[in-house]
Design an enzyme around this catalytic site. Structure first.
Site: not given
Ligand code: MEV
Length: 438
Positions: A85, A280, A296, A393
């Site tokens: 990513e 995430k 792992d 991003h």
């Molecule tokens: C993207 O990989 C992760 C985010 O969506 C985490 C979040 O929203 O806190 C930017």
């Protein structure tokens, strides 16, 4: 649809590739060429990778990046991260730098117990089973001595074996619930070997026991396996500074930033839809280091998300507060990691990652990994509550778009310069590329 194949695993690597290319691709020659392009020219290295799994046809690359300037418990680390990513390594590096000027990260291992279970069915009298397990408990230890000897030398071993009655949830279901300390190894093989021996001891001793009736001797072991839920293998990572030191963004005061940041965390604490994305983001950092260090990541993911639901509702793993003018952001997560055994001794890049980190113990690695997760979460929340996530991003994603359209060096330079001052979007980049290509 392709036809089923039999005896596939017995084919040679070339035969496997030929079969796949000829049965799954419109251009078999091209498919073979692409697969072979990713083979390593060093035959020994390729063989090593071929033998990690069955039916290897090629290698699947992930970039290995580094995030420098991580100050953790006063020690400086450059953290290796394997991830595809675009913005993750950049975000980690930015957060690392930000906190390195504010005392760095503090991390500590709270405990490091692992769990394994022998799941079995017993249809007899519960009190007889309790007495029987009590009687044979020393045998569980003595009959695993050959397995535990080395682990004990390293300070680990079997900590406790407990009989658990689960019959209120499933008829006749009991388990041996076992706690282990596995020191620097993740311990999966050690734990599973011990559990399989416990299962054998359980069945063999039942046959000999005078405490059980003939019918009760018929204990049915369903399975013996470690648990990837490790709520007693917890590491804490934390950052803190005066609110006045947050100096976050020119559009927003430090106080406003702290307040908004804490609100964002609180939302993830109460709202599962947000909590999953919030966590995430944490896993972006955690998985990348877990992968780079040959651990792992599926086990870690499963355990972490189970922990995030431990109170009956999925919630944020991290927390934030301001008290007496001090902003604190922290997280406690379960991480069962190893620095010996498994891929750690085999994969040359894993060995390099370990060396880059100063060959840490499992406890130290738990701290580093947790910090990478917290840093990632900080970076995401900082963007989300100030500029929005897309600005950073899309800047990072720009390269992917340029690659997709085979931009040459000159075009890249022009596009990067242009989008320094313009908002990046897929269509805007394509339009600008078309314009300069005219
Ligand atoms: C993207 O990989 C992760 C985010 O969506 C985490 C979040 O929203 O806190 C930017």
């Amino acid at each position: 649809m392709t036809k089923a194949v039999s005896g596939f695993s017995k084919l040679s690597k070339d035969e496997k590739i030929n079969w796949i290319a000829n049965t799954h691709f419109s251009n078999p020659e091209e498919a073979i060429k692409t697969l072979k392009k990713y083979w390593n020219s060093d035959a020994d290295l390729q063989k090593l990778h071929d033998e990690f799994i069955e039916n290897t046809i090629t290698n699947f690359y992930l970039p290995l990046g580094v995030a420098p300037n991580f100050l953790i418990n006063g020690k400086n680390y450059t953290i290796p991260m394997a991830i595809e990513e675009s913005s993750v390594v950049a975000a980690a590096s930015k957060a690392a730098k930000f906190w390195s000027h504010r005392g760095g990260f503090k991390a500590s291992v709270i405990n490091s117990e692992k769990i394994g279970q022998v799941h079995f069915i017993y249809t007899g009298n519960k009190e007889s089973l309790v007495q029987f397990i009590k009687e044979i408990k020393p045998k569980f230890f003595s009959e695993t001595e050959s397995l535990t000897k080395n682990m004990q030398k390293r300070g680990g071993g079997i900590l406790d074996i407990e009989l658990r009655d689960k019959t209120s949830e499933l008829e006749d279901y009991y388990q041996l619930h076992v706690n282990f300390e596995t020191k620097d190894s993740m311990g999966a093989n050690f734990i599973n070997s011990c559990l399989e021996q416990f299962a054998k001891t359980l069945k063999d001793e039942a046959q000999k026991s005078t405490l059980l009736s003939e019918e009760e001797k018929n204990i049915q072991v369903v399975m013996s396996i470690l648990s990837n839920y490790v709520p007693n293998c917890i590491v804490r990572a934390e950052v803190s500074c005066l609110v006045s030191e947050l100096k976050e963004d020119k559009h927003i005061s430090q106080e406003e930033f702290a307040e908004k940041f804490i609100r964002a965390v609180q939302i993830a604490e109460v709202e599962p839809f947000r909590a999953v994305t919030h966590n995430k983001g944490i896993m972006n950092g955690i998985d990348a280091v877990v992968l780079a260090t040959g651990n792992d990541f599926r086990a870690v993911e499963a355990g972490v998300h189970a922990y995030a639901s431990r109170n009956g509702k999925y919630s944020s793993l991290s927390h934030a507060k301001v008290e007496n003018g001090v902003f604190t952001f922290w997280m406690e997560i379960p991480l069962a990691l190893g620095t010996v055994g498994g891929l750690t001794n085999l994969h040359p890049l894993v060995k390099m990652s370990m060396e880059m980190l100063g060959n840490p113990s499992a406890h130290e690695l738990m701290q580093i990994v947790a910090v990478a997760g917290l840093a990632q979460n900080f970076a995401a929340l900082r963007s989300l509550t100030t500029t929005g996530i897309q600005q950073g991003h899309m800047k990072m994603h720009l390269m992917n778009i340029l690659n997709q359209f085979n931009a040459n060096e000159e075009e890249r330079k022009q596009v990067v310069k242009h989008f320094d001052k313009h908002t990046v979007s897929h269509s805007a980049v394509v339009a600008y590329l078309e314009e300069i290509r005219k």
